[in-house]
Write an enzyme that holds these catalytic residues in place. Sequence first.
Site, PDB file in Angstrom:
ATOM      1  N   ASP A  57      10.037  30.732  53.369  1.00 55.21           N
ATOM      2  CA  ASP A  57      11.260  29.835  53.525  1.00 55.21           C
ATOM      3  C   ASP A  57      11.309  29.112  52.343  1.00 55.21           C
ATOM      4  O   ASP A  57      10.518  28.772  51.338  1.00 55.21           O
ATOM      5  CB  ASP A  57      10.524  28.720  54.587  1.00 55.21           C
ATOM      6  N   HIS A  74      17.201  33.661  45.956  1.00 56.97           N
ATOM      7  CA  HIS A  74      16.547  34.729  46.639  1.00 56.97           C
ATOM      8  C   HIS A  74      16.007  35.638  45.656  1.00 56.97           C
ATOM      9  O   HIS A  74      14.884  36.211  45.820  1.00 56.97           O
ATOM     10  CB  HIS A  74      17.516  35.478  47.651  1.00 56.97           C
ATOM     11  N   LEU A 171      -2.943  49.661  50.823  1.00 57.95           N
ATOM     12  CA  LEU A 171      -2.125  48.415  51.178  1.00 57.95           C
ATOM     13  C   LEU A 171      -1.002  48.819  52.127  1.00 57.95           C
ATOM     14  O   LEU A 171      -0.353  49.819  51.687  1.00 57.95           O
ATOM     15  CB  LEU A 171      -1.625  47.816  49.836  1.00 57.95           C
TER      16      LEU A 171
HETATM   17  C1  LIG Z   1      13.280  43.867  49.383  1.00 57.30           C
HETATM   18  C2  LIG Z   1      13.009  42.475  49.970  1.00 57.30           C
HETATM   19  C3  LIG Z   1      11.392  42.543  50.565  1.00 57.30           C
HETATM   20  C4  LIG Z   1      13.431  41.317  49.590  1.00 57.30           C
HETATM   21  C5  LIG Z   1      13.116  39.986  49.989  1.00 57.30           C
HETATM   22  C6  LIG Z   1      14.013  38.929  49.217  1.00 57.30           C
HETATM   23  C7  LIG Z   1      13.619  37.709  49.923  1.00 57.30           C
HETATM   24  C8  LIG Z   1      12.938  36.804  49.129  1.00 57.30           C
HETATM   25  C9  LIG Z   1      14.179  37.184  50.990  1.00 57.30           C
HETATM   26  C10 LIG Z   1      14.013  36.119  51.494  1.00 57.30           C
HETATM   27  C11 LIG Z   1      15.182  35.907  52.768  1.00 57.30           C
HETATM   28  C12 LIG Z   1      15.186  34.634  53.456  1.00 57.30           C
HETATM   29  C13 LIG Z   1      16.624  34.581  54.274  1.00 57.30           C
HETATM   30  C14 LIG Z   1      14.278  33.618  53.218  1.00 57.30           C
HETATM   31  C15 LIG Z   1      14.423  32.372  53.797  1.00 57.30           C
HETATM   32  O1  LIG Z   1      15.049  31.423  52.794  1.00 57.30           O
HETATM   33  P1  LIG Z   1      16.380  30.761  53.275  1.00 57.30           P
HETATM   34  O2  LIG Z   1      17.375  31.493  52.342  1.00 57.30           O
HETATM   35  O3  LIG Z   1      16.520  30.414  54.578  1.00 57.30           O
HETATM   36  O4  LIG Z   1      16.219  29.362  52.347  1.00 57.30           O
HETATM   37  P2  LIG Z   1      16.094  27.831  52.833  1.00 57.30           P
HETATM   38  O5  LIG Z   1      14.757  27.791  53.797  1.00 57.30           O
HETATM   39  O6  LIG Z   1      16.071  27.043  51.796  1.00 57.30           O
HETATM   40  O7  LIG Z   1      17.625  27.625  53.628  1.00 57.30           O
END
Ligand SMILES: CC(C)=CCC/C(C)=C/CC/C(C)=C/COP(=O)(O)OP(=O)(O)O
Length: 299
Positions: A57, A74, A171
Amino acid sequence: MLGSLISYSPSVNPKTENPDELIAIGVLASLQNFIRKCIVAVLSYGPMPKHIAFIMDGNRRYAKFRSIQEGSGHRMGFSALIASLLYCYEMGVKYITVYAFSIDNFKRDPTEVKSLMELMEEKINELLENRNVINKVNCKINFWGKLDMLSEPVRVAAEKLMASTAENTGLVFSVCMPYNSTSEIVNAVSKVCAERRDILQREDVDNVANNGVHSDISVADLDHHMYSAGCPDPDIVIRTSGETRLSNFLLWQTTFSHLQNPDPLWPEFSFKHLVWAILQYQRVHPYIEQSRNLAKKQL
Ligand SMILES: CC(C)=CCC/C(C)=C/CC/C(C)=C/COP(=O)(O)OP(=O)(O)O
């Protein structure tokens, strides 16, 4: 061995070409490695988790606070994820599960959903290109969720990555996407019911009274049809950014999980936060085992 994966980490991509600075960075990195190995050795004296699940998050907030593009948050979140995978690997944690995209995330602004999906496609393809390294570390990658909700290129890439790592036995990295726990449970119940209906039809039983479904469905029947079948339940669930909700993540699997809610946003999550979460888990481990054993006895 994990060289190619380590290169994802921003800390090992120095922005200087000055030889003296490069030497200093190299020495510092070796020192950091040594200290990390010592900490892992000390930590291993206590009970180590087999399975850690992450709710990653705070990526958008990170981008906002740093005044960078939302997508960069991200992207940095993905680097933090690879670094965490490496640390878990070093610590001998066999199962790592992440909440990468919830079914509800499709309700976000369409431009954001599109850019997140493009990032997923890019990163999954990058992992596919590095599958030799992934296979060398014997890592199996799963995708848990309603894959049919993904666009074709993302789904195809995810399926290819799963197939090309399916035989690995080290893993186990599970990416929940597009996922939520209630849909996983409904899916498992439907599958058990369909199985039972098939059995009843084969046995030619008069099944009008019970609407074609055996009523004696057990926990083990449902376990068998969860995406997580075969994985132990998470010992620790870490949700960054200080949030204390599970938000429909692994509700079936977290009865005895230790919840940790560190303050940093996901792209800031680092080795020290992981160590702290494991230390807290080790502190409460005897109580978790007590409750687990009690529940087993009551069955
Ligand atoms: C291929 C792979 C596994 C990729 C993963 C990439 C990645 C880190 C994805 C997170 C996506 C996500 C919606 C996270 C929540 O943060 P948020 O966007 O809701 O941010 P916020 O909490 O600040 O609103």
